[in-house]
Design an enzyme around this catalytic site. Structure first.
Site, PDB file in Angstrom:
ATOM      1  N   ASP A  23       0.829  -1.205   0.000  1.00 41.68           N
ATOM      2  CA  ASP A  23       0.000   0.000   0.000  1.00 41.68           C
ATOM      3  C   ASP A  23       0.866   1.258   0.000  1.00 41.68           C
ATOM      4  O   ASP A  23       1.995   1.243   0.493  1.00 41.68           O
ATOM      5  CB  ASP A  23      -0.901  -0.003   1.237  1.00 41.68           C
ATOM      6  N   HIS A  40       3.523   3.757  -8.677  1.00 44.66           N
ATOM      7  CA  HIS A  40       3.377   2.345  -9.040  1.00 44.66           C
ATOM      8  C   HIS A  40       4.646   1.821  -9.714  1.00 44.66           C
ATOM      9  O   HIS A  40       5.073   0.688  -9.459  1.00 44.66           O
ATOM     10  CB  HIS A  40       2.176   2.168  -9.963  1.00 44.66           C
ATOM     11  N   LEU A 134      11.733 -20.350  -4.021  1.00 48.12           N
ATOM     12  CA  LEU A 134      10.605 -19.531  -3.559  1.00 48.12           C
ATOM     13  C   LEU A 134       9.416 -19.638  -4.501  1.00 48.12           C
ATOM     14  O   LEU A 134       9.574 -19.614  -5.725  1.00 48.12           O
ATOM     15  CB  LEU A 134      11.057 -18.074  -3.474  1.00 48.12           C
ATOM     16  N   ARG A 191       1.608  -5.114   6.045  1.00 55.24           N
ATOM     17  CA  ARG A 191       0.934  -4.053   5.294  1.00 55.24           C
ATOM     18  C   ARG A 191       1.727  -2.763   5.438  1.00 55.24           C
ATOM     19  O   ARG A 191       2.101  -2.371   6.552  1.00 55.24           O
ATOM     20  CB  ARG A 191      -0.492  -3.837   5.769  1.00 55.24           C
ATOM     21  N   ARG A 197      -6.176  -2.289   8.055  1.00 59.98           N
ATOM     22  CA  ARG A 197      -7.301  -3.076   7.564  1.00 59.98           C
ATOM     23  C   ARG A 197      -6.779  -4.187   6.654  1.00 59.98           C
ATOM     24  O   ARG A 197      -5.648  -4.126   6.170  1.00 59.98           O
ATOM     25  CB  ARG A 197      -8.305  -2.200   6.816  1.00 59.98           C
ATOM     26  N   SER A 199      -8.539  -5.407   3.857  1.00 60.83           N
ATOM     27  CA  SER A 199      -8.895  -5.099   2.465  1.00 60.83           C
ATOM     28  C   SER A 199      -9.212  -6.336   1.631  1.00 60.83           C
ATOM     29  O   SER A 199      -8.730  -6.479   0.499  1.00 60.83           O
ATOM     30  CB  SER A 199      -7.768  -4.285   1.797  1.00 60.83           C
TER      31      SER A 199
END
Length: 252
Positions: A23, A40, A134, A191, A197, A199
């Site tokens: 986020d 982004h 991974l 987060r 939250r 989400s």
């Protein structure tokens, strides 16, 4: 021996599966006086860095919330950029995924994505299917309620057809009908950007996950911050509803 000289934790103290809600890309960009799309783009650089570190440390799975089913509500220009960025990532990172022995997966309703994006997803999944390092899972067009709904519809159809009895539906059966079938539940949910939250992310799977929230926005979430999350995880006692801790502070 520690998994990394920088983190100085034994591998057994690390989470097997880390899930991250990335986020703060847009917020970071606005604070920097940039367009949201630049946040982004910077966020993708952090994805590359954290994926490499997780693979180096020997973490079994990393699941990243890349694009939620609610993100379609954002301005079309931003959504188009995100989809273009995702396709570019799939193509550009494919050699590195193979070099690092990473198994690539995508979870979510992929049928609603553009055909050219689906094609690149499937190619990366097929090429990396035999890798043993991974597991990198990207949640794209993902929503946990939709995931559970799809599983319930599938099971209801089996009941209706007579191939399954209601009493035969177990937690394990539901788990095996989720997008994450075959994957371990997350041990640690991170987060960024100080949001408190979930989400609509992995609601079924995070029943016993440890939560870790940082005020750092995702474009600034570097290996140092990642290590701090892992250290804090290793210091916690996890009882899974019981009285005896299955893990505890390092050295305990």
């Amino acid at each position: 021996m520690p998994a990394s000289t920088e983190i100085a934790l034994p591998r057994e103290a690390l989470p097997r599966h880390v899930a991250i809600i990335m986020d703060g890309n847009g917020r970071w960009a606005v604070e920097q006086g940039k367009e949201r799309i630049e946040g982004h783009a910077r966020g993708v650089e952090r994805v590359r860095e954290i994926v490499t570190e997780a693979a180096t440390l020997g973490i079994g799975q990393l699941t990243l919330y890349s694009f939620s089913s609610e993100n379609w509500k954002r301005p079309k220009a931003e959504v188009d950029f995100l989809m273009s960025l995702f396709k570019h990532y799939l193509i550009e990172e494919r050699p590195e995924i193979m070099r690092q022995n990473i198994r690539f997966r995508v979870i979510g309703r992929r049928s609603e994505l553009a055909p050219d994006v689906i094609e690149e997803i499937e190619r990366s999944e097929q090429l990396s299917a035999g890798n043993t390092g991974l597991t990198l899972a990207l949640a794209v067009n993902y929503g946990s309620r939709s995931e559970i709904l799809d599983a319930v519809r599938d099971l209801a159809g089996q009941v209706q057809s007579g191939t399954l009895k209601p009493g035969e539906i177990t937690e394990e059966l539901i788990t095996n009908h989720l997008y994450t079938a075959g994957m371990p539940d997350p041990d640690l949910l991170i987060r960024s950007a100080n949001e408190m939250r979930i989400s609509n992310y992995l609601l079924w799977q995070i029943s016993y996950a440890e939560f870790w929230v940082t005020p750092v926005c995702w474009p600034d979430f570097d290996v140092k911050v990642f290590h701090q999350a892992l250290r804090d995880f290793a210091s916690r006692q996890r009882r899974f509803g019981g009285l005896t801790s299955t893990t505890g502070p390092v050295g305990e």
